[in-house]
Design an enzyme around this catalytic site. Structure first.
Site, PDB file in Angstrom:
ATOM      1  CD  GLU A  54      13.857   8.514   6.005  1.00 12.43           C
ATOM      2  OE1 GLU A  54      13.748   9.480   5.239  1.00 12.43           O
ATOM      3  OE2 GLU A  54      14.943   8.154   6.478  1.00 12.43           O
ATOM      4  CD  GLU A  98      17.353   4.776   4.975  1.00 14.02           C
ATOM      5  OE1 GLU A  98      17.747   5.963   4.982  1.00 14.02           O
ATOM      6  OE2 GLU A  98      16.377   4.392   4.307  1.00 14.02           O
TER       7      GLU A  98
END
Ligand code: FCB
Length: 449
Positions: A166, A354
């Site tokens: 991320e 995720e």
């Protein structure tokens, strides 16, 4: 009722990250990371919580592996803490740090679970931050050196590698919005951080290939989905800018070798911010990768409103159900994201690295957690995954966030995402109903809806 079968080779897994679960912050030579500094700075994390102990997985990884085995997952995604391997970021390797991950990896392999290693899930060695962190291109060299050490140590054992987790959070959330470590609020700095980390990603991939490391390598981004509230051009444009900031800004350099020009222009013209590209950078960033990781949690509707955020885009509340993070439950947005990835970048294999939900869980006296809402969240997102596969999107696997409740960054321990409940008094783990639901989906290779 319909039956949704997933492909036989679909990779079911769960995910965690080093600082969120390990604890043992000062043990066996680990150096401090920016998250130690940040969480020990009063007022930065809810309740002034920190990751000193977390879930104590540094000592209790055996229990975690037993839970994974019982769950039946094929793979487990976890991250290596750079400051365990190089306590000062560079210099001498700390063999005890490597030993810890060797124990985890060997334990997983013995249990028949594929380790999936993320090299950078936010715990930058503080010593590097003291020299400018990701704003300093020397951090790129330090990262490649660290990556090489870990690649060589676990070559042949780890078959799935992720360079970064991320980068939107690493850059904008941490250096522009100031919510995560190191807590800066400077847009130019955030753009520099994103760029240098992207270069570090490309250089690590290059090194991976040069060294002939076995397995696949990719990067994990966190796209979100902002749908325009109306078809008015100003709403469509505002939503496009908002999505571009979260999505194309990170996907395009890696998969197309260029930043989205409309946003480069926007940053320059409205904010006076430039991307610090040096010759050769874009080619480096665009090294071919084997898969793209997608972390997906939420989406929203946006419309044009002068002065709203960086992009004059305001979220419109359309009545979505919310999780305890106050994030919208918008499963169709997962399908939209996956469709967009295929449309924009072709048939690159995708893993959802995720996906999960935070709810206020209660441990019953007989140590159960009836997390019906989390079960529903998973079910709805599995449906969208199946829909994506049916429509020809090369979605190869899914990692539930998270195996266990853990240190949820600026939210501390009060926000629980686990499919196992962590009792922070005793550090015992208790599978929730969502764990058993997921166990059945994995065992059955699908679900009835
Ligand atoms: C993601 C992070 C992960 C976790 C979830 C809830 O942004 O990658 O570590 O905190 O959010």
């Amino acid at each position: 009722m319909a039956r949704l079968d997933f492909p036989k080779d679909f990779v079911w897994g769960t995910a965690t990250a080093s600082y969120q679960i390990e604890g043992a912050a000062r043990e066996d030579g680990r150096g401090p990371s920016i998250w130690d500094t940040f969480s020990h700075t009063p007022g930065k994390v809810w309740g002034n919580h920190n990751g000193d102990v977390a879930c104590d997985s540094y000592h209790r990884y055996g229990e975690d592996i037993a839970l994974l085995k019982q769950l039946g997952v094929k793979a487990y995604r976890f991250s290596v803490a750079w400051p365990r391997i190089y306590p000062q970021g560079t210099g001498e390797v700390n063999p005890k740090g490597l030993d810890y991950y060797r124990r985890v990896i060997d334990g997983l392999l013995e249990a028949g679970i594929e380790p999936c290693v993320t090299l950078y899930h936010w715990d930058l060695p503080q010593a590097l931050q003291d020299r400018g962190g990701w704003d300093n291109r020397e951090t790129i060299d330090a990262f490649v050196n660290y990556a090489e050490t870990v690649f060589k140590a676990f070559d042949g054992k780890v078959k799935m590698w992720i360079t970064f987790n991320e980068l939107w959070c690493v850059s904008f959330l941490s250096n522009y919005l100031g919510v995560h470590a190191p807590g800066n609020t400077d847009l130019q700095l955030a753009v520099n951080v994103a760029h240098n980390a992207l270069v570090a990603h490309g250089r690590a991939v290059k090194r991976f290939r040069e060294l002939g490391i076995r397995g696949q390598i990719g990067i994990t981004h966190n796209p979100s989905w902002t749908e325009p509230y109306t078809t008015k051009p100003e709403d469509v444009e505002a939503a496009r800018r908002q999505r571009g900031w979260q999505n194309e800004w990170f996907f395009d350099p890696v998969l197309k070798g260029a930043y989205p020009q409309f946003l480069v222009d926007w940053f320059r013209d409205t904010q006076g911010v430039k991307v610090p590209i040096q010759p050769g950078d874009m080619e480096t960033i665009a090294q071919p990768i084997d898969f793209i990781g997608v972390n997906f949690y939420s989406g929203n509707y946006g419309r044009y409103k002068p002065g709203a955020g960086l992009f004059h885009c305001e979220e419109v509340q359309v009545g979505f159900e919310k999780t305890f993070m106050d994030w919208n439950v918008y499963p169709e947005a997962l399908y939209k994201v996956l469709s967009w990835v295929k449309e924009a970048y072709g048939d690159i294999p995708i893993y959802i690295t995720e996906n999960g939900a935070c709810y206020e869980d209660e441990l019953t006296p007989d140590k159960k957690v009836h997390d019906a809402k989390r079960v529903e969240y998973f079910r709805k997102h599995f449906i969208q995954c199946h829909r994506a596969i049916e429509s020809g999107i090369p979605l190869k696997g899914y990692f539930a966030w998270s195996l266990l409740d853990n240190f949820e960054w600026a939210e501390g321990y009060r926000k629980r995402f686990g499919i196992c409940y962590t009792d922070y008094e005793t550090l015992a783990r208790y599978p929730k109903d969502s764990y058993y639901f997921y166990q059945k989906v994995i065992a059955d290779g699908g679900l009835d809806v």
